[in-house]
Write an enzyme that holds these catalytic residues in place. Structure first.
Site, PDB file in Angstrom:
ATOM      1  N   CYS A  13       0.871  -1.182   0.000  1.00  0.00           N
ATOM      2  CA  CYS A  13       0.000   0.000   0.000  1.00  0.00           C
ATOM      3  C   CYS A  13       0.906   1.228   0.000  1.00  0.00           C
ATOM      4  O   CYS A  13       2.106   1.112  -0.263  1.00  0.00           O
ATOM      5  CB  CYS A  13      -0.965  -0.019   1.186  1.00  0.00           C
ATOM      6  N   ASN A  16       2.445   1.477   4.158  1.00  0.00           N
ATOM      7  CA  ASN A  16       2.747   0.218   4.875  1.00  0.00           C
ATOM      8  C   ASN A  16       2.507   0.352   6.383  1.00  0.00           C
ATOM      9  O   ASN A  16       3.218  -0.227   7.201  1.00  0.00           O
ATOM     10  CB  ASN A  16       4.182  -0.249   4.587  1.00  0.00           C
ATOM     11  N   CYS A  18      -1.175   0.817   7.310  1.00  0.00           N
ATOM     12  CA  CYS A  18      -2.609   0.528   7.490  1.00  0.00           C
ATOM     13  C   CYS A  18      -3.031  -0.719   6.700  1.00  0.00           C
ATOM     14  O   CYS A  18      -3.223  -1.792   7.272  1.00  0.00           O
ATOM     15  CB  CYS A  18      -3.474   1.719   7.070  1.00  0.00           C
ATOM     16  N   ARG A  19      -3.177  -0.592   5.385  1.00  0.00           N
ATOM     17  CA  ARG A  19      -3.782  -1.671   4.600  1.00  0.00           C
ATOM     18  C   ARG A  19      -2.873  -2.887   4.426  1.00  0.00           C
ATOM     19  O   ARG A  19      -3.299  -4.023   4.667  1.00  0.00           O
ATOM     20  CB  ARG A  19      -4.216  -1.130   3.225  1.00  0.00           C
ATOM     21  N   SER A  20      -1.631  -2.677   3.949  1.00  0.00           N
ATOM     22  CA  SER A  20      -0.806  -3.864   3.646  1.00  0.00           C
ATOM     23  C   SER A  20      -0.372  -4.645   4.891  1.00  0.00           C
ATOM     24  O   SER A  20      -0.326  -5.880   4.842  1.00  0.00           O
ATOM     25  CB  SER A  20       0.380  -3.514   2.745  1.00  0.00           C
ATOM     26  N   ASP A 130      -7.950   3.958   1.037  1.00  0.00           N
ATOM     27  CA  ASP A 130      -6.993   4.424   2.048  1.00  0.00           C
ATOM     28  C   ASP A 130      -7.777   4.964   3.260  1.00  0.00           C
ATOM     29  O   ASP A 130      -8.555   5.901   3.122  1.00  0.00           O
ATOM     30  CB  ASP A 130      -6.160   5.538   1.394  1.00  0.00           C
TER      31      ASP A 130
HETATM   32  P1  4NP Z   1      -1.635   2.862   4.011  1.00  0.00           P
HETATM   33  O1  4NP Z   1      -2.247   4.257   4.595  1.00  0.00           O
HETATM   34  O2  4NP Z   1      -1.126   3.193   2.635  1.00  0.00           O
HETATM   35  O3  4NP Z   1      -2.808   1.949   4.006  1.00  0.00           O
HETATM   36  O4  4NP Z   1      -0.545   2.469   4.979  1.00  0.00           O
HETATM   37  C1  4NP Z   1      -1.534   5.449   4.624  1.00  0.00           C
HETATM   38  C2  4NP Z   1      -0.586   5.655   5.603  1.00  0.00           C
HETATM   39  C3  4NP Z   1       0.088   6.865   5.663  1.00  0.00           C
HETATM   40  C4  4NP Z   1      -0.190   7.839   4.742  1.00  0.00           C
HETATM   41  C5  4NP Z   1      -1.133   7.642   3.759  1.00  0.00           C
HETATM   42  C6  4NP Z   1      -1.803   6.437   3.696  1.00  0.00           C
HETATM   43  N1  4NP Z   1       0.499   9.091   4.818  1.00  0.00           N
HETATM   44  O5  4NP Z   1       0.152  10.002   4.051  1.00  0.00           O
HETATM   45  O6  4NP Z   1       1.390   9.249   5.653  1.00  0.00           O
END
Ligand code: 4NP
Length: 163
Positions: A13, A16, A18-20, A130
Site C-alpha cells: 500500500c 505500509n 494501514c492496509r498492507s 486508504d
Molecule cells: P496505508 O495508509 O497506505 O494503508 O498504509 C496510509 C498511511 C500513511 C499515509 C497515507 C496512507 N500518509 O500520508 O502518511
C-alpha cells in the site's frame, strides 16, 4: 528471505502502516489456520518509506486487534529485490498498481503485480480505500475487504497450484 517458500506474497500500500500490514496479518492467519503456513512467505511494504521502521497505525492496530489480528510488522519501502524474491506483489488501489508498474525492473516483474480486490468474492469495491485520513468506519471497511479478498486469494492459490 533465507528459505524459498512455495508461495511468496508481498502486499503493498502507500505507507505500509494501514492496509498492507493488515493484509499480511490476515493472510498469515488464513494460511496458518489452514495448516499450510510453512508453504507461504508473506510480507508487506509501502510505496513510500515515510513511515519506515514504524509499527502499523495505532487505529489500524486497534481495529485489527478487535478481530483477533496482531499487527506487529514494521513499515518498510518496496525495493527492487522484492520483484525477484516474491511470486505475487499485490497492491491495494490504482495508485499502488501504477507505482509498482513504474518500479518493476523487468517484464517478468510486471506479471507479478496484482490488485487485491481482483481476488475478492464480494465484488462491491474495485480497490481497498486508504483509511488514513478518515474515521473508524474506514478501518472497518479495510478489514472487511481484506478478509474477503485474502480468503479469495487463498482459494485461488489452492485451486490453481498443486499443493
Ligand atoms: P496505508 O495508509 O497506505 O494503508 O498504509 C496510509 C498511511 C500513511 C499515509 C497515507 C496512507 N500518509 O500520508 O502518511
Amino acid at each position: 528471505m533465507t528459505k524459498k517458500k512455495k508461495h511468496s506474497i508481498l502486499f503493498v500500500c502507500l505507507g505500509n502502516i494501514c492496509r498492507s500490514p493488515s493484509a499480511e496479518a490476515i493472510m498469515k492467519k488464513i494460511v496458518g489456520e489452514a495448516g499450510c503456513g510453512d508453504l507461504f512467505f508473506i510480507d508487506s511494504a509501502g510505496i513510500h518509506g515515510y513511515h519506515e521502521g514504524e509499527l502499523p497505525d495505532s487505529r489500524m492496530r486497534m481495529h485489527g486487534a478487535r478481530r483477533g489480528y496482531k499487527l506487529d510488522s514494521r513499515s518498510r519501502p518496496v525495493k527492487t529485490d522484492d520483484f525477484y524474491d516474491f511470486d505475487m506483489i499485490i497492491g491495494m488501489d490504482d495508485g499502488n498498481i501504477s507505482d509498482l508498474r513504474r518500479k518493476a525492473p523487468d517484464v517478468e516483474s510486471l506479471e507479478k503485480i496484482h490488485r487485491m480486490t481482483d481476488f475478492a468474492r464480494n465484488k462491491l469495491y474495485d480497490h481497498v480505500p486508504d483509511p488514513y485520513y478518515g474515521g473508524a468506519s474506514g478501518f472497518e471497511l479495510v478489514l472487511d475487504l481484506l478478509e474477503d479478498s485474502c480468503t479469495g486469494l487463498f482459494e485461488t492459490i489452492s485451486s490453481t497450484q498443486d499443493n
